[in-house]
Design an enzyme around this catalytic site. Structure first.
Site, PDB file in Angstrom:
ATOM      1  N   PHE A  12       0.830  -1.214   0.000  1.00  0.00           N
ATOM      2  CA  PHE A  12       0.000   0.000   0.000  1.00  0.00           C
ATOM      3  C   PHE A  12       0.868   1.269   0.000  1.00  0.00           C
ATOM      4  O   PHE A  12       0.877   2.039  -0.976  1.00  0.00           O
ATOM      5  CB  PHE A  12      -0.932  -0.085   1.215  1.00  0.00           C
ATOM      6  CG  PHE A  12      -1.505   1.212   1.679  1.00  0.00           C
ATOM      7  CD1 PHE A  12      -2.090   2.106   0.780  1.00  0.00           C
ATOM      8  CD2 PHE A  12      -1.472   1.553   3.029  1.00  0.00           C
ATOM      9  CE1 PHE A  12      -2.626   3.313   1.230  1.00  0.00           C
ATOM     10  CE2 PHE A  12      -2.007   2.748   3.478  1.00  0.00           C
ATOM     11  CZ  PHE A  12      -2.572   3.643   2.573  1.00  0.00           C
ATOM     12  N   GLY A  37       1.859  -7.500  -0.358  1.00  0.00           N
ATOM     13  CA  GLY A  37       1.839  -6.628  -1.543  1.00  0.00           C
ATOM     14  C   GLY A  37       1.281  -7.351  -2.758  1.00  0.00           C
ATOM     15  O   GLY A  37       1.137  -8.582  -2.750  1.00  0.00           O
ATOM     16  N   GLN A  74      10.092  -0.116   3.535  1.00  0.00           N
ATOM     17  CA  GLN A  74       8.668  -0.236   3.888  1.00  0.00           C
ATOM     18  C   GLN A  74       8.242  -1.669   4.170  1.00  0.00           C
ATOM     19  O   GLN A  74       7.178  -1.896   4.749  1.00  0.00           O
ATOM     20  CB  GLN A  74       7.780   0.279   2.725  1.00  0.00           C
ATOM     21  CG  GLN A  74       8.204   1.612   2.163  1.00  0.00           C
ATOM     22  CD  GLN A  74       8.164   2.704   3.190  1.00  0.00           C
ATOM     23  OE1 GLN A  74       7.146   2.919   3.843  1.00  0.00           O
ATOM     24  NE2 GLN A  74       9.284   3.396   3.372  1.00  0.00           N
ATOM     25  N   SER A  79       0.901  -5.487  11.259  1.00  0.00           N
ATOM     26  CA  SER A  79      -0.354  -5.741  11.965  1.00  0.00           C
ATOM     27  C   SER A  79      -0.101  -6.105  13.417  1.00  0.00           C
ATOM     28  O   SER A  79       0.675  -7.032  13.700  1.00  0.00           O
ATOM     29  CB  SER A  79      -1.116  -6.873  11.271  1.00  0.00           C
ATOM     30  OG  SER A  79      -2.119  -7.376  12.123  1.00  0.00           O
ATOM     31  N   SER A 118       6.785   3.066  13.445  1.00  0.00           N
ATOM     32  CA  SER A 118       5.352   3.024  13.771  1.00  0.00           C
ATOM     33  C   SER A 118       5.046   3.748  15.076  1.00  0.00           C
ATOM     34  O   SER A 118       5.779   3.619  16.064  1.00  0.00           O
ATOM     35  CB  SER A 118       4.900   1.571  13.892  1.00  0.00           C
ATOM     36  OG  SER A 118       3.614   1.514  14.483  1.00  0.00           O
ATOM     37  N   TYR A 142       4.453  -6.605  17.484  1.00  0.00           N
ATOM     38  CA  TYR A 142       4.629  -5.701  16.339  1.00  0.00           C
ATOM     39  C   TYR A 142       5.271  -4.383  16.773  1.00  0.00           C
ATOM     40  O   TYR A 142       6.230  -3.900  16.168  1.00  0.00           O
ATOM     41  CB  TYR A 142       3.269  -5.448  15.677  1.00  0.00           C
ATOM     42  CG  TYR A 142       3.285  -4.334  14.661  1.00  0.00           C
ATOM     43  CD1 TYR A 142       3.862  -4.520  13.408  1.00  0.00           C
ATOM     44  CD2 TYR A 142       2.734  -3.081  14.959  1.00  0.00           C
ATOM     45  CE1 TYR A 142       3.894  -3.481  12.477  1.00  0.00           C
ATOM     46  CE2 TYR A 142       2.762  -2.058  14.036  1.00  0.00           C
ATOM     47  CZ  TYR A 142       3.338  -2.256  12.806  1.00  0.00           C
ATOM     48  OH  TYR A 142       3.380  -1.239  11.888  1.00  0.00           O
ATOM     49  N   LYS A 146       8.956  -3.019  15.560  1.00  0.00           N
ATOM     50  CA  LYS A 146       9.174  -1.754  14.843  1.00  0.00           C
ATOM     51  C   LYS A 146      10.160  -0.883  15.605  1.00  0.00           C
ATOM     52  O   LYS A 146      10.980  -0.181  15.024  1.00  0.00           O
ATOM     53  CB  LYS A 146       7.843  -1.007  14.647  1.00  0.00           C
ATOM     54  CG  LYS A 146       6.914  -1.636  13.642  1.00  0.00           C
ATOM     55  CD  LYS A 146       7.595  -1.819  12.309  1.00  0.00           C
ATOM     56  CE  LYS A 146       7.147  -1.024  11.171  1.00  0.00           C
ATOM     57  NZ  LYS A 146       7.838  -1.295   9.905  1.00  0.00           N
ATOM     58  N   ARG A 269      -9.141  -5.544  21.272  1.00  0.00           N
ATOM     59  CA  ARG A 269      -8.079  -6.422  20.763  1.00  0.00           C
ATOM     60  C   ARG A 269      -6.863  -6.404  21.688  1.00  0.00           C
ATOM     61  O   ARG A 269      -6.463  -5.340  22.161  1.00  0.00           O
ATOM     62  CB  ARG A 269      -7.629  -5.945  19.378  1.00  0.00           C
ATOM     63  CG  ARG A 269      -8.493  -6.471  18.286  1.00  0.00           C
ATOM     64  CD  ARG A 269      -7.977  -6.379  16.891  1.00  0.00           C
ATOM     65  NE  ARG A 269      -7.142  -5.281  16.510  1.00  0.00           N
ATOM     66  CZ  ARG A 269      -7.039  -4.850  15.246  1.00  0.00           C
ATOM     67  NH1 ARG A 269      -7.749  -5.428  14.298  1.00  0.00           N
ATOM     68  NH2 ARG A 269      -6.234  -3.880  14.930  1.00  0.00           N
TER      69      ARG A 269
HETATM   70  C1  UD2 Z   1      -0.967   0.234  14.455  1.00  0.00           C
HETATM   71  C2  UD2 Z   1      -0.187   1.549  14.564  1.00  0.00           C
HETATM   72  C3  UD2 Z   1      -0.020   2.179  13.183  1.00  0.00           C
HETATM   73  C4  UD2 Z   1       0.565   1.193  12.175  1.00  0.00           C
HETATM   74  C5  UD2 Z   1      -0.350  -0.032  12.154  1.00  0.00           C
HETATM   75  C6  UD2 Z   1       0.099  -1.114  11.197  1.00  0.00           C
HETATM   76  C7  UD2 Z   1      -0.913   2.407  16.765  1.00  0.00           C
HETATM   77  C8  UD2 Z   1      -1.601   3.500  17.495  1.00  0.00           C
HETATM   78  N1  UD2 Z   1      -0.925   2.494  15.417  1.00  0.00           N
HETATM   79  O1  UD2 Z   1      -2.254   0.563  14.021  1.00  0.00           O
HETATM   80  O2  UD2 Z   1       0.835   3.328  13.296  1.00  0.00           O
HETATM   81  O3  UD2 Z   1       1.878   0.851  12.514  1.00  0.00           O
HETATM   82  O4  UD2 Z   1      -0.401  -0.611  13.474  1.00  0.00           O
HETATM   83  O5  UD2 Z   1      -0.885  -2.115  11.178  1.00  0.00           O
HETATM   84  O6  UD2 Z   1      -0.348   1.495  17.365  1.00  0.00           O
HETATM   85  N2  UD2 Z   1     -10.442  -1.878  14.747  1.00  0.00           N
HETATM   86  C9  UD2 Z   1     -11.818  -2.056  14.817  1.00  0.00           C
HETATM   87  N3  UD2 Z   1     -12.404  -2.839  13.875  1.00  0.00           N
HETATM   88  C10 UD2 Z   1     -11.701  -3.475  12.902  1.00  0.00           C
HETATM   89  C11 UD2 Z   1     -10.304  -3.294  12.840  1.00  0.00           C
HETATM   90  C12 UD2 Z   1      -9.708  -2.486  13.790  1.00  0.00           C
HETATM   91  O7  UD2 Z   1     -12.488  -1.523  15.707  1.00  0.00           O
HETATM   92  O8  UD2 Z   1     -12.308  -4.181  12.084  1.00  0.00           O
HETATM   93  C13 UD2 Z   1      -9.801  -0.999  15.742  1.00  0.00           C
HETATM   94  C14 UD2 Z   1      -8.571  -1.578  16.398  1.00  0.00           C
HETATM   95  O9  UD2 Z   1      -8.892  -2.339  17.531  1.00  0.00           O
HETATM   96  C15 UD2 Z   1      -7.814  -0.287  16.734  1.00  0.00           C
HETATM   97  C16 UD2 Z   1      -8.188   0.673  15.603  1.00  0.00           C
HETATM   98  O10 UD2 Z   1      -9.360   0.153  15.028  1.00  0.00           O
HETATM   99  O11 UD2 Z   1      -8.253   0.240  17.967  1.00  0.00           O
HETATM  100  C17 UD2 Z   1      -7.148   0.781  14.526  1.00  0.00           C
HETATM  101  O12 UD2 Z   1      -6.769  -0.533  14.131  1.00  0.00           O
HETATM  102  P1  UD2 Z   1      -5.810  -0.797  12.885  1.00  0.00           P
HETATM  103  O13 UD2 Z   1      -5.590  -2.273  12.790  1.00  0.00           O
HETATM  104  O14 UD2 Z   1      -6.312  -0.087  11.697  1.00  0.00           O
HETATM  105  O15 UD2 Z   1      -4.476  -0.045  13.295  1.00  0.00           O
HETATM  106  P2  UD2 Z   1      -3.611   0.017  14.684  1.00  0.00           P
HETATM  107  O16 UD2 Z   1      -4.141   1.132  15.526  1.00  0.00           O
HETATM  108  O17 UD2 Z   1      -3.434  -1.330  15.265  1.00  0.00           O
END
Ligand code: UD2
Length: 314
Positions: A12, A37, A74, A79, A118, A142, A146, A269
């Site tokens: 991406f 990718g 990158q 995740s 990250s 993760y 990072k 989560r």
């Molecule tokens: C982390 C990092 C981000 C990047 C990313 C890579 C933080 C704050 N951010 O993102 O910078 O490195 O990892 O993956 O650590 N969620 C839902 N429903 C869903 C999916 C996710 O509610 O179907 C929630 C999830 O629990 C979280 C938020 O949405 O609170 C964001 O989740 P994400 O997987 O998009 O990204 P995040 O924050 O883990």
């Protein structure tokens, strides 16, 4: 004209960096193992110098950096939940492969490595926004991986004189973010579900906040980091400096898509950060960075892209 290597360039963010470099007339090589990718993300560059290979293999890393001036690293398994489920596979991609890239870059005389760090490295800090001077507190494999790789970058600068810059990304979103895995970024999951009339899931109470950053802002920050002399050895946040809750995000997407669906709720989560918001004053000062695409505009562009790509598939 300089020679760039984009690792994870079929992903991406990597594919957006590749687009911009090609647009600027630079020479670009991509290395990608196509684990997350897709060649399709680079279909607009049919003559691109592309190596399919895994950077966890040092020989692949050495081949990829040959003749390269700037490495934009990158490649990763990006995740939190995937790393909680399988920390070994994610360590291999996020730490071992990064170390290989640094060793290969050092030996090949690369001018600078710009690394995709990250915001997860901060964990739950007592105050917001999060500044680079705050102590890291990783909450997931993760986040730790990072952080380890960014510390490897700084170590390589001190120990071997290899110039490196870490750009800490904050929840990047935009066209081409793949919604097909349960581990995908939340914006891609919400948009694709609502466009299909399915109910997205919110993990936890939906009050957690994120500094969602449109991908063009990140591309700008990373490319600036290649050339600013004083940035070497530094860790720099690149984001918008704002934050919104997951509930607000859901409402925004629901309105843009025009869907009449309520979210489902599930357990928070494991390894999830509660609040995330960047202090971007260092990026402003050091890189002359300014977010150019606002969250709302980026979200509209992203929804438009998903709609258009749905039409293409149908
Ligand atoms: C982390 C990092 C981000 C990047 C990313 C890579 C933080 C704050 N951010 O993102 O910078 O490195 O990892 O993956 O650590 N969620 C839902 N429903 C869903 C999916 C996710 O509610 O179907 C929630 C999830 O629990 C979280 C938020 O949405 O609170 C964001 O989740 P994400 O997987 O998009 O990204 P995040 O924050 O883990």
């Amino acid at each position: 004209m300089a020679q760039y290597l984009v690792t994870g360039g079929a992903g991406f963010i990597g594919s957006h960096l590749t687009d911009e470099l090609v647009r600027r007339g630079e020479q670009v090589r991509v290395v990608d193992n196509l684990s997350t990718g897709k060649r399709q993300n680079l279909a607009q560059h049919p003559n691109l110098d592309f190596i399919e290979g895994d950077l966890a293999d040092l020989q692949v890393a050495r081949r990829a950096v040959t003749g390269v001036d700037y490495v934009l690293h990158q490649a990763a398994i990006p995740s939190v939940p995937r790393s909680v489920l399988d920390p070994i596979a994610s360590n291999r991609a996020n730490v071992e492969a990064s170390l290989n890239v640094l060793v290969a870059a050092r030996d090949a005389g690369v001018k600078r490595v710009v690394y995709a760090g990250s915001s997860s490295a901060y964990g739950n800090t007592p105050t917001l926004p999060k500044a680079e001077s705050m102590a890291p507190a990783p909450l997931s494999p993760y986040a730790l991986q990072k952080l380890v790789a960014e510390q490897y970058c700084q170590l390589f600068t001190r120990l071997y004189g290899l110039e490196t810059v870490t750009i800490r990304y904050f929840n990047v979103f935009g066209p081409r973010q793949d919604p097909s895995s349960p581990y995908s970024g939340v914006i891609s999951l919400f948009i694709s579900a609502l466009c299909d009339g399915r109910a997205p899931t919110i993990f936890g109470d939906g009050e957690q906040t994120r500094d969602f950053t449109y991908v063009a802002n990140v591309v700008d920050g990373v490319l600036r980091a290649c050339h600013v002399k004083d940035a070497s050895g530094e860790v720099i946040n690149v984001a918008t400096g704002g934050r919104i809750s997951l509930k607000e995000l859901f409402e925004n997407v629901r309105q843009l898509v025009g869907a009449n669906v309520d979210p489902l709720y599930a357990e928070v989560r494991a390894g999830d950060v509660k609040d995330s918001q960047a202090d971007i004053s260092k990026a402003r000062r050091l890189l002359g960075y300014e977010p150019t695409v606002r969250f709302e505009d980026g979200l509209q562009k992203t929804v438009d892209w998903y709609r258009a790509s749905q039409l293409t598939v149908a």
